[in-house]
Scaffold this active site. Structure first.
Site, PDB file in Angstrom:
ATOM      1  N   HIS A   1       4.235  -0.642  -7.238  1.00 30.94           N
ATOM      2  CA  HIS A   1       4.803   0.547  -7.884  1.00 30.94           C
ATOM      3  C   HIS A   1       6.109   0.976  -7.212  1.00 30.94           C
ATOM      4  O   HIS A   1       6.522   2.145  -7.332  1.00 30.94           O
ATOM      5  CB  HIS A   1       3.812   1.710  -7.827  1.00 30.94           C
ATOM      6  CG  HIS A   1       2.572   1.501  -8.634  1.00 30.94           C
ATOM      7  ND1 HIS A   1       2.583   1.427 -10.011  1.00 30.94           N
ATOM      8  CD2 HIS A   1       1.272   1.346  -8.267  1.00 30.94           C
ATOM      9  CE1 HIS A   1       1.354   1.245 -10.464  1.00 30.94           C
ATOM     10  NE2 HIS A   1       0.537   1.185  -9.422  1.00 30.94           N
TER      11      HIS A   1
ATOM     12  N   HIS B   1      -3.394  -1.583  -1.124  1.00 33.50           N
ATOM     13  CA  HIS B   1      -3.448  -1.633  -2.592  1.00 33.50           C
ATOM     14  C   HIS B   1      -4.804  -1.279  -3.171  1.00 33.50           C
ATOM     15  O   HIS B   1      -4.866  -0.638  -4.214  1.00 33.50           O
ATOM     16  CB  HIS B   1      -3.022  -3.009  -3.132  1.00 33.50           C
ATOM     17  CG  HIS B   1      -2.988  -3.103  -4.628  1.00 33.50           C
ATOM     18  ND1 HIS B   1      -2.148  -2.342  -5.414  1.00 33.50           N
ATOM     19  CD2 HIS B   1      -3.717  -3.862  -5.505  1.00 33.50           C
ATOM     20  CE1 HIS B   1      -2.337  -2.641  -6.689  1.00 33.50           C
ATOM     21  NE2 HIS B   1      -3.287  -3.549  -6.771  1.00 33.50           N
TER      22      HIS B   1
ATOM     23  N   HIS C   1      -7.304   0.588  -1.777  1.00 33.80           N
ATOM     24  CA  HIS C   1      -7.653   1.977  -1.470  1.00 33.80           C
ATOM     25  C   HIS C   1      -9.025   2.177  -0.836  1.00 33.80           C
ATOM     26  O   HIS C   1      -9.477   3.327  -0.704  1.00 33.80           O
ATOM     27  CB  HIS C   1      -7.548   2.855  -2.717  1.00 33.80           C
ATOM     28  CG  HIS C   1      -6.155   3.044  -3.223  1.00 33.80           C
ATOM     29  ND1 HIS C   1      -5.801   4.067  -4.082  1.00 33.80           N
ATOM     30  CD2 HIS C   1      -5.006   2.359  -2.997  1.00 33.80           C
ATOM     31  CE1 HIS C   1      -4.511   3.993  -4.354  1.00 33.80           C
ATOM     32  NE2 HIS C   1      -4.011   2.947  -3.706  1.00 33.80           N
TER      33      HIS C   1
END
Length: 270
Positions: free
Chosen positions: A68, A179, A181
């Site tokens: 992102h 990534h 989490h």
């Protein structure tokens, strides 16, 4: 050196926890260098310049991004003016910014930080992360050009993250995954002396679905249809990450520990 890596900062809850706790942790734990993955810090998707400044002011020496990286369009230009922010090495060749940089640490020591995106189960095909990281490590050998090297491998598959750990073993101080989490329980020092954790976890509210408010993800799981956009959960966040201590002479890890501070998860401190 004592280095702290904090996993993906998730929305306002994650930013607030970093701002509130990191200055004290730097002092209490005598940290020499701090790296934070900030790619979900702005509304859960990307990092804005204002929120980047906030994390840096809290005590981060370097911010890494991820898939992102440029969801907040201002980052396309801001990353060219702020050398403490890194986007993935193997992102589009025309992307602004850099994927690796050598930073000045205390006492004249040099710290290499690099990030790469994995390929397995990712939405877009990225260039080979292994060859990208290999080139950077060859150019900056531990115990020579740099006194420490930290690699953030941002991807879905734990197997790919483990592969990167072994690929870098003996050539990096720490390889840590981001990534997904969720902090993994496999913190270790690999045979060649590189510290490793498959995923550092997130800095966010764990009363959630990987940091997002539960209602909309649950609706999509149950019905297969979306109604609203995802929004980050807003409860008290847990800071999750990895702390590594290194030998200045070799750059290899001498000690590594999981970190979990505040929020819902059980505490884990050095």
């Amino acid at each position: 050196m004592r280095m702290l890596f904090l996993g993906d900062v998730m929305g306002r809850a994650g930013r607030s926890a970093v701002a509130a706790r990191l200055p004290g942790l730097r002092a209490d734990w005598a940290l020499d260098f701090v790296v934070i993955n900030g790619e979900n810090a702005t509304s859960g998707v990307g990092l804005s310049p204002d929120h980047a400044r906030e994390l840096l002011a809290a005590g981060a020496d370097c911010l890494t991004l991820g898939d992102h990286a440029f969801d907040q369009k201002e980052m396309l230009s801001f990353i060219e003016t702020e050398p403490r922010i890194l986007r993935p090495l193997n992102y589009a060749r025309t992307a602004p910014g850099r994927g690796a940089r050598v930073f000045a640490g205390p006492g004249g020591r040099k710290v290499l930080v690099a990030q790469a995106l994995g390929q397995v189960f990712m939405k877009r095909p990225f260039d080979d992360p292994f060859s990208a990281v290999d080139a950077v490590l060859r150019a900056h050998p531990l115990g020579g050009a740099v006194q420490a090297a930290l690699i953030d491998i941002h991807c879905e598959a734990t197997s790919e993250k483990m592969g990167m750990g072994h690929w870098c073993d003996g050539r990096a101080s720490l390889v840590v995954g981001t990534h997904t989490h969720v902090p993994t329980a496999d913190v270790q020092i690999l045979p060649g002396g590189t510290a490793f954790q498959s995923d550092a976890g997130m800095c966010g509210d764990y009363n959630s679905i990987i940091g997002m408010d539960k209602l909309e993800p649950m609706r999509r799981f149950v019905t297969g249809m979306g109604k609203e956009r995802f929004s980050p959960a807003a409860g008290e966040a847990t800071l999750c990450g990895t702390l590594v201590e290194t030998d200045d002479r070799t750059g290899l890890a001498t000690r590594v520990r999981m970190v979990r501070v505040g929020g819902r998860l059980e505490s884990a401190v050095p």
